[in-house]
Scaffold this motif. Structure first.
Motif, PDB file in Angstrom:
ATOM      1  N   VAL A 248     -25.762   3.357  19.126  1.00 18.87           N
ATOM      2  CA  VAL A 248     -24.945   4.498  18.688  1.00 18.87           C
ATOM      3  C   VAL A 248     -25.688   5.809  18.925  1.00 18.87           C
ATOM      4  CG1 VAL A 248     -23.911   5.603  16.666  1.00 18.87           C
ATOM      5  CG2 VAL A 248     -23.623   3.157  17.015  1.00 18.87           C
TER       6      VAL A 248
ATOM      7  N   ALA B  58     -24.734   8.855  21.696  1.00 24.54           N
ATOM      8  CA  ALA B  58     -24.489  10.227  21.252  1.00 24.54           C
ATOM      9  C   ALA B  58     -25.220  11.264  22.103  1.00 24.54           C
ATOM     10  CB  ALA B  58     -24.905  10.378  19.796  1.00 24.54           C
TER      11      ALA B  58
ATOM     12  N   ASN C  58     -22.891  13.394  24.214  1.00 23.56           N
ATOM     13  CA  ASN C  58     -22.185  14.408  23.428  1.00 23.56           C
ATOM     14  C   ASN C  58     -23.107  15.579  23.088  1.00 23.56           C
ATOM     15  OD1 ASN C  58     -20.035  12.670  23.501  1.00 23.56           O
ATOM     16  ND2 ASN C  58     -20.262  11.982  21.397  1.00 23.56           N
TER      17      ASN C  58
ATOM     18  N   ASP D 219     -21.160  12.717  16.866  1.00 24.67           N
ATOM     19  CA  ASP D 219     -20.543  11.425  17.157  1.00 24.67           C
ATOM     20  C   ASP D 219     -20.340  10.666  15.852  1.00 24.67           C
ATOM     21  OD1 ASP D 219     -19.438   9.421  18.660  1.00 24.67           O
ATOM     22  OD2 ASP D 219     -21.306   8.797  19.621  1.00 24.67           O
ATOM     23  N   ARG D 220     -19.378   9.741  15.865  1.00 27.88           N
ATOM     24  CA  ARG D 220     -19.107   8.890  14.706  1.00 27.88           C
ATOM     25  C   ARG D 220     -18.884   7.454  15.175  1.00 27.88           C
ATOM     26  NH1 ARG D 220     -18.364  12.128  10.439  1.00 27.88           N
ATOM     27  NH2 ARG D 220     -17.449  14.167  10.765  1.00 27.88           N
ATOM     28  N   TYR D 221     -19.293   6.532  14.322  1.00 25.07           N
ATOM     29  CA  TYR D 221     -19.034   5.116  14.554  1.00 25.07           C
ATOM     30  C   TYR D 221     -18.699   4.498  13.209  1.00 25.07           C
ATOM     31  CZ  TYR D 221     -19.560   0.307  16.068  1.00 25.07           C
ATOM     32  OH  TYR D 221     -19.328  -1.006  16.355  1.00 25.07           O
TER      33      TYR D 221
ATOM     34  N   THR E 233     -22.354   8.560  10.936  1.00 21.55           N
ATOM     35  CA  THR E 233     -22.252   9.838  11.626  1.00 21.55           C
ATOM     36  C   THR E 233     -23.587  10.159  12.280  1.00 21.55           C
ATOM     37  OG1 THR E 233     -20.699  10.617   9.949  1.00 21.55           O
ATOM     38  CG2 THR E 233     -21.715  12.283  11.330  1.00 21.55           C
TER      39      THR E 233
END
Length: 120
Positions: free
Chosen positions: A41, A45, A48, A65-67, A71
């Motif tokens: 993750v 990111a 981004n 970014d988020r998953y 965050t």
């Protein structure tokens, strides 16, 4: 992804390679697959962050970014060293303060450590 405890994973990235990584978890011992998930993750990111750097003048990039309930917040220095924090909390002011303090310490270490290690 079930939320069983607080998750914090911090990474310093320079030139697309990790310089430092630290994981803090309150609660039970984490499974190895979750560790790899957090690394994935954070690595995802980075794209981004590279886009967000050019759209703002602020070093603090907020949530990039988020998953699920995790965050990724980011901070980019003027030398394009990136600080990433994977977290599951909503404390924006605390995260901004953490990044600002960390940046000050990072600058001190980068300037003082070479002077201390110089044999001449």
């Amino acid at each position: 992804m079930p939320r069983d405890s607080t998750t914090l994973t911090f990474v310093i990235v320079g030139d697309e390679t990790p310089i430092y990584e630290c994981e803090i978890k309150a609660g039970a011992r984490r499974e190895e697959t979750v560790n790899y998930l957090h690394e994935f993750v954070l690595h995802a990111a980075l794209d981004n962050i590279d886009e967000a750097i050019w759209t703002t003048q602020s070093c603090y990039l907020k949530a990039v970014d988020r998953y699920y309930d995790l965050t990724v917040s980011a901070y980019a220095t003027s030398s394009l060293v990136k600080f990433l924090l994977l977290h599951d909390s909503k404390n924006d002011d605390g995260i901004r303060s953490f990044f600002h303090d960390l940046h000050e310490y990072y600058i001190k270490v980068c300037w003082i450590l070479p002077i201390m290690l110089n044999p001449f």
